[in-house]
Design a protein around this motif. Structure first.
Motif, short mmCIF file in Angstrom:
data_model
loop_
_atom_site.label_atom_id
_atom_site.label_comp_id
_atom_site.label_asym_id
_atom_site.label_seq_id
_atom_site.Cartn_x
_atom_site.Cartn_y
_atom_site.Cartn_z
N LEU A 31 17.99 35.48 -17.86
CA LEU A 31 19.26 36.06 -17.45
C LEU A 31 19.20 37.58 -17.46
O LEU A 31 19.99 38.23 -16.78
CB LEU A 31 20.39 35.58 -18.35
N LEU A 52 23.30 28.75 -10.10
CA LEU A 52 23.47 29.41 -11.39
C LEU A 52 24.89 29.94 -11.55
O LEU A 52 25.49 29.78 -12.62
CB LEU A 52 22.46 30.55 -11.55
N LEU A 56 27.37 29.01 -14.55
CA LEU A 56 28.00 30.04 -15.39
C LEU A 56 29.52 29.88 -15.39
O LEU A 56 30.17 30.07 -16.42
CB LEU A 56 27.60 31.44 -14.94
N ARG A 59 30.30 27.10 -17.77
CA ARG A 59 30.20 27.56 -19.16
C ARG A 59 31.41 28.41 -19.53
O ARG A 59 31.85 28.41 -20.68
CB ARG A 59 28.93 28.37 -19.38
N TYR A 72 26.88 35.73 -21.00
CA TYR A 72 26.60 35.53 -19.59
C TYR A 72 27.17 36.60 -18.66
O TYR A 72 26.75 36.69 -17.50
CB TYR A 72 27.15 34.18 -19.13
N LEU A 105 20.02 26.44 -16.10
CA LEU A 105 20.56 27.35 -17.10
C LEU A 105 19.91 27.14 -18.46
O LEU A 105 19.81 28.08 -19.25
CB LEU A 105 22.08 27.22 -17.20
N GLU A 109 18.56 29.27 -22.44
CA GLU A 109 19.29 28.89 -23.65
C GLU A 109 18.35 28.40 -24.73
O GLU A 109 17.37 27.72 -24.44
CB GLU A 109 20.27 27.75 -23.33
#
Length: 115
Positions: A31, A52, A56, A59, A72, A105, A109
């Protein structure tokens, strides 16, 4: 770049062995690539980038706002305001139809941090 040898999660890296700031092999999150001088984005990356941004957004619904922005927000802003604005509406529309199902993603993480 024709053989995708430089590809990372959502873009390509001109020199992953030499981070522009540290001159050392890169060890930052994928990221963080969007803020790096080594980051290369082509039309071929657009479907993954759009996937993506969708991940995001999901999230953002799952996390407290402050936590989402810290984790993010910088990548989201770079993608939305710097990268995607460099492509035509037709290129973005074409990429929209070719988004992968998995936005990857999880590449950025740690498993114990996933909401």
């Amino acid at each position: 770049m024709a053989d995708d040898a430089l590809d990372t999660g959502w873009s390509a890296c001109a020199d992953h062995d030499r981070h522009p700031l540290t001159q050392q092999p890169c060890q930052v999150s994928f990221l963080d690539c969007f803020h790096c001088g080594n980051c290369l984005v082509t039309r071929d990356h657009l479907p993954r980038l759009l996937a993506l941004t969708g991940a995001l957004a999901q999230r953002r619904r799952e996390l407290p706002e402050e936590q989402w922005w810290q984790r993010y927000g910088p990548a989201w802003v770079a993608i939305r305001q710097d990268i995607l604005t460099r492509f035509t509406p037709a290129e973005l529309e074409q990429a929209q139809t070719h988004q992968p199902h998995d936005a990857l993603l999880d590449l950025a993480e740690n498993p114990w941090e996933t909401p």
